[in-house]
Design a protein around this motif. Structure first.
Motif, PDB file in Angstrom:
ATOM      1  N   VAL A  42       6.249  22.918  17.582  1.00 56.81           N
ATOM      2  CA  VAL A  42       6.425  21.762  18.243  1.00 56.81           C
ATOM      3  C   VAL A  42       6.743  20.980  16.807  1.00 56.81           C
ATOM      4  N   PRO A  43       7.928  20.312  16.831  1.00 54.53           N
ATOM      5  CA  PRO A  43       8.580  19.596  15.571  1.00 54.53           C
ATOM      6  C   PRO A  43       7.518  18.321  15.643  1.00 54.53           C
ATOM      7  N   THR A  44       6.948  18.217  14.649  1.00 53.05           N
ATOM      8  CA  THR A  44       5.787  16.905  14.259  1.00 53.05           C
ATOM      9  C   THR A  44       6.343  16.262  13.000  1.00 53.05           C
ATOM     10  N   VAL A  45       6.976  17.075  12.135  1.00 52.93           N
ATOM     11  CA  VAL A  45       7.424  16.401  10.760  1.00 52.93           C
ATOM     12  C   VAL A  45       9.245  16.261  10.791  1.00 52.93           C
ATOM     13  N   VAL A  46       9.718  15.379  10.050  1.00 51.68           N
ATOM     14  CA  VAL A  46      10.987  15.442   9.748  1.00 51.68           C
ATOM     15  C   VAL A  46      10.917  15.018   8.175  1.00 51.68           C
ATOM     16  N   ASP A  47      11.775  15.446   7.405  1.00 54.27           N
ATOM     17  CA  ASP A  47      11.927  15.011   6.011  1.00 54.27           C
ATOM     18  C   ASP A  47      12.775  13.709   5.983  1.00 54.27           C
ATOM     19  N   ALA A  48      12.541  12.940   4.665  1.00 55.53           N
ATOM     20  CA  ALA A  48      12.992  11.515   4.620  1.00 55.53           C
ATOM     21  C   ALA A  48      14.628  11.807   4.490  1.00 55.53           C
ATOM     22  N   ALA A  49      15.160  12.761   3.855  1.00 53.84           N
ATOM     23  CA  ALA A  49      16.577  12.837   3.862  1.00 53.84           C
ATOM     24  C   ALA A  49      17.493  12.940   5.179  1.00 53.84           C
ATOM     25  N   THR A  50      16.652  13.671   6.232  1.00 53.99           N
ATOM     26  CA  THR A  50      17.066  13.803   7.484  1.00 53.99           C
ATOM     27  C   THR A  50      17.201  12.370   8.150  1.00 53.99           C
ATOM     28  N   ILE A  51      16.302  11.650   8.004  1.00 51.87           N
ATOM     29  CA  ILE A  51      16.430  10.058   8.615  1.00 51.87           C
ATOM     30  C   ILE A  51      17.223   9.486   7.980  1.00 51.87           C
ATOM     31  N   ILE A  52      17.596   9.503   6.580  1.00 48.40           N
ATOM     32  CA  ILE A  52      18.570   8.906   5.980  1.00 48.40           C
ATOM     33  C   ILE A  52      19.819   9.080   6.297  1.00 48.40           C
ATOM     34  N   SER A  53      20.226  10.467   6.245  1.00 46.92           N
ATOM     35  CA  SER A  53      21.541  10.976   6.512  1.00 46.92           C
ATOM     36  C   SER A  53      21.841  10.714   8.063  1.00 46.92           C
ATOM     37  N   ASP A  54      21.053  10.921   8.803  1.00 45.67           N
ATOM     38  CA  ASP A  54      21.351  10.525  10.210  1.00 45.67           C
ATOM     39  C   ASP A  54      21.533   9.045  10.443  1.00 45.67           C
ATOM     40  N   HIS A  55      20.733   8.289   9.716  1.00 45.45           N
ATOM     41  CA  HIS A  55      21.113   6.756  10.050  1.00 45.45           C
ATOM     42  C   HIS A  55      22.400   6.344   9.364  1.00 45.45           C
TER      43      HIS A  55
END
Length: 189
Positions: free
Chosen positions: A80-93
Protein backbone atom coordinates in the motif's frame (compact mmCIF):
# COMPACT_ATOMS: atom_id res chain seq x y z
CA UNK A 1 7.25 -7.74 11.51
CA UNK A 2 7.22 -3.92 11.55
CA UNK A 3 10.48 -2.24 12.42
CA UNK A 4 12.29 -5.55 12.82
CA UNK A 5 15.66 -4.34 11.52
CA UNK A 6 15.54 -1.02 13.36
CA UNK A 7 14.52 -2.56 16.69
CA UNK A 8 16.40 -5.85 16.70
CA UNK A 9 19.10 -5.66 14.06
CA UNK A 10 17.60 -8.78 12.50
CA UNK A 11 16.42 -8.70 8.90
CA UNK A 12 12.73 -9.48 8.29
CA UNK A 13 13.87 -12.18 5.86
CA UNK A 14 15.81 -13.90 8.67
CA UNK A 15 12.82 -13.74 11.03
CA UNK A 16 10.57 -15.21 8.35
CA UNK A 17 13.12 -17.97 7.62
CA UNK A 18 12.86 -19.09 11.26
CA UNK A 19 9.07 -18.98 11.26
CA UNK A 20 8.92 -20.90 7.98
CA UNK A 21 11.34 -23.56 9.26
CA UNK A 22 9.26 -24.06 12.39
CA UNK A 23 5.72 -23.88 10.95
CA UNK A 24 6.25 -25.16 7.38
CA UNK A 25 3.52 -23.05 5.69
CA UNK A 26 2.52 -23.51 2.05
CA UNK A 27 3.03 -19.81 1.30
CA UNK A 28 3.84 -16.50 2.94
CA UNK A 29 1.76 -13.35 2.66
CA UNK A 30 3.75 -10.19 3.34
CA UNK A 31 2.28 -6.71 3.67
CA UNK A 32 4.44 -3.62 3.36
CA UNK A 33 4.25 0.12 2.81
CA UNK A 34 5.24 1.35 -0.62
CA UNK A 35 6.58 4.61 -1.98
CA UNK A 36 4.25 6.08 -4.59
CA UNK A 37 4.95 7.97 -7.79
CA UNK A 38 1.59 9.74 -7.44
CA UNK A 39 0.03 11.69 -4.60
CA UNK A 40 -3.40 10.44 -5.71
CA UNK A 41 -2.40 6.83 -4.99
CA UNK A 42 -1.40 7.43 -1.36
CA UNK A 43 -3.42 5.14 0.91
CA UNK A 44 -5.94 4.50 -1.90
CA UNK A 45 -4.27 1.73 -3.91
CA UNK A 46 -3.40 -1.85 -3.05
CA UNK A 47 -0.76 -3.67 -5.07
CA UNK A 48 -0.77 -7.47 -5.02
CA UNK A 49 1.95 -9.59 -6.59
CA UNK A 50 3.14 -13.18 -6.49
CA UNK A 51 6.77 -12.21 -7.08
CA UNK A 52 7.52 -11.02 -3.55
CA UNK A 53 8.80 -7.68 -2.35
CA UNK A 54 12.05 -5.93 -1.52
CA UNK A 55 11.41 -3.93 1.66
CA UNK A 56 12.79 -0.39 1.64
CA UNK A 57 13.52 -0.33 -2.10
CA UNK A 58 11.12 2.56 -2.74
CA UNK A 59 12.84 4.83 -0.24
CA UNK A 60 16.44 3.88 -0.95
CA UNK A 61 16.82 1.61 2.08
CA UNK A 62 17.02 -1.80 0.42
CA UNK A 63 16.63 -4.80 2.72
CA UNK A 64 16.83 -8.50 1.88
CA UNK A 65 14.13 -9.44 -0.59
CA UNK A 66 11.18 -11.57 0.43
CA UNK A 67 10.68 -13.88 -2.56
CA UNK A 68 10.25 -17.57 -3.35
CA UNK A 69 13.98 -17.64 -4.11
CA UNK A 70 14.99 -16.36 -0.66
CA UNK A 71 12.23 -17.96 1.45
CA UNK A 72 11.85 -21.26 -0.40
CA UNK A 73 8.05 -21.06 -0.68
CA UNK A 74 5.66 -18.91 -2.73
CA UNK A 75 5.31 -15.32 -1.54
CA UNK A 76 2.26 -13.14 -2.04
CA UNK A 77 3.16 -9.50 -1.46
CA UNK A 78 0.57 -6.85 -0.67
CA UNK A 79 1.75 -3.27 -0.81
CA UNK A 80 0.00 0.00 0.00
CA UNK A 81 1.56 3.32 -1.02
CA UNK A 82 1.94 5.42 2.14
CA UNK A 83 4.82 7.77 1.22
CA UNK A 84 5.79 9.91 -1.74
CA UNK A 85 9.00 11.83 -2.29
CA UNK A 86 8.96 15.63 -2.38
CA UNK A 87 10.29 15.62 -5.95
CA UNK A 88 7.15 13.81 -7.11
CA UNK A 89 4.89 16.35 -5.44
CA UNK A 90 6.86 19.26 -6.90
CA UNK A 91 7.10 17.81 -10.42
CA UNK A 92 3.42 16.79 -10.54
CA UNK A 93 2.34 20.27 -9.47
CA UNK A 94 4.74 22.07 -11.83
CA UNK A 95 3.75 19.86 -14.74
CA UNK A 96 0.09 20.69 -14.16
CA UNK A 97 0.74 24.45 -13.91
CA UNK A 98 3.10 24.59 -16.89
CA UNK A 99 0.74 22.55 -19.10
CA UNK A 100 -2.01 25.09 -18.38
CA UNK A 101 0.37 27.87 -19.45
CA UNK A 102 0.99 26.16 -22.80
CA UNK A 103 4.53 24.85 -22.37
CA UNK A 104 5.49 21.79 -24.43
CA UNK A 105 6.13 18.43 -22.85
CA UNK A 106 9.85 18.76 -23.63
CA UNK A 107 10.06 22.22 -22.02
CA UNK A 108 8.25 21.00 -18.93
CA UNK A 109 10.57 17.98 -18.55
CA UNK A 110 13.68 20.15 -18.96
CA UNK A 111 12.42 22.75 -16.46
CA UNK A 112 11.52 20.14 -13.85
CA UNK A 113 14.85 18.35 -14.31
CA UNK A 114 16.72 21.65 -13.76
CA UNK A 115 14.93 22.63 -10.55
CA UNK A 116 14.80 19.26 -8.81
CA UNK A 117 17.76 18.57 -6.59
CA UNK A 118 18.96 15.53 -4.72
CA UNK A 119 17.52 17.04 -1.53
CA UNK A 120 13.98 16.88 -2.93
CA UNK A 121 14.29 13.17 -3.72
CA UNK A 122 15.60 12.40 -0.24
CA UNK A 123 12.55 13.92 1.48
CA UNK A 124 9.65 11.51 1.93
CA UNK A 125 6.15 12.82 2.72
CA UNK A 126 3.16 11.08 4.24
CA UNK A 127 -0.43 12.31 4.52
CA UNK A 128 -1.20 14.09 7.80
CA UNK A 129 -3.77 11.41 8.69
CA UNK A 130 -1.37 8.52 8.02
CA UNK A 131 -1.99 6.79 11.37
CA UNK A 132 -5.74 6.68 10.82
CA UNK A 133 -5.31 5.61 7.20
CA UNK A 134 -2.92 2.76 8.07
CA UNK A 135 -5.25 1.62 10.86
CA UNK A 136 -8.21 1.50 8.46
CA UNK A 137 -6.22 -0.11 5.64
CA UNK A 138 -4.91 -2.81 7.99
CA UNK A 139 -8.44 -3.61 9.18
CA UNK A 140 -9.71 -3.74 5.59
CA UNK A 141 -6.86 -6.01 4.49
CA UNK A 142 -7.40 -8.26 7.52
CA UNK A 143 -11.09 -8.61 6.65
CA UNK A 144 -10.29 -9.50 3.05
CA UNK A 145 -7.63 -12.04 4.04
CA UNK A 146 -9.89 -13.53 6.73
CA UNK A 147 -12.63 -13.90 4.13
CA UNK A 148 -10.25 -15.61 1.73
CA UNK A 149 -8.87 -18.10 4.23
CA UNK A 150 -11.76 -18.85 6.59
CA UNK A 151 -13.35 -22.25 6.52
CA UNK A 152 -16.84 -22.25 5.05
CA UNK A 153 -19.85 -24.42 5.80
CA UNK A 154 -21.83 -26.29 3.14
CA UNK A 155 -23.80 -23.12 2.40
CA UNK A 156 -20.76 -20.91 1.78
CA UNK A 157 -21.07 -19.08 5.11
CA UNK A 158 -17.81 -18.28 6.86
CA UNK A 159 -17.15 -18.48 10.54
CA UNK A 160 -17.05 -15.23 12.49
CA UNK A 161 -14.09 -12.97 11.75
CA UNK A 162 -11.69 -11.56 14.33
CA UNK A 163 -13.06 -8.02 13.96
CA UNK A 164 -16.68 -9.13 14.15
CA UNK A 165 -15.86 -11.05 17.33
CA UNK A 166 -14.03 -8.01 18.72
CA UNK A 167 -17.05 -5.77 17.99
CA UNK A 168 -19.42 -8.27 19.64
CA UNK A 169 -17.23 -8.44 22.76
CA UNK A 170 -17.16 -4.64 23.01
CA UNK A 171 -20.97 -4.51 22.80
CA UNK A 172 -21.30 -7.24 25.44
CA UNK A 173 -18.95 -5.36 27.79
CA UNK A 174 -20.95 -2.14 27.38
CA UNK A 175 -24.16 -3.94 28.42
CA UNK A 176 -22.79 -5.66 31.56
CA UNK A 177 -24.62 -5.41 34.83
CA UNK A 178 -22.91 -5.64 38.19
CA UNK A 179 -24.52 -7.38 41.15
CA UNK A 180 -23.61 -5.97 44.50
CA UNK A 181 -23.37 -8.20 47.61
CA UNK A 182 -26.52 -6.81 49.23
CA UNK A 183 -28.65 -7.98 46.31
CA UNK A 184 -28.78 -4.54 44.67
CA UNK A 185 -28.44 -4.53 40.91
CA UNK A 186 -26.97 -1.51 39.10
CA UNK A 187 -26.72 -1.49 35.32
CA UNK A 188 -23.48 -0.27 33.82
CA UNK A 189 -23.54 1.46 30.50
Amino acid sequence: APGVMAQTGIETEEVLQGIIRKTKPDLVIVVDALASRSVQRLCTTVQITDTGIEPGAGVGNRRKELTKKTLGIPVVAIGVPTVVDAATIISDHLEHVLEKQGYSEEEIERFIYEILTEETTDVMVTPKNIDESVNQISKDLAKVLNHCFQKRDNYGNSSISFYEKEDMEKKEKSNLSIKFPEGKNNDCV
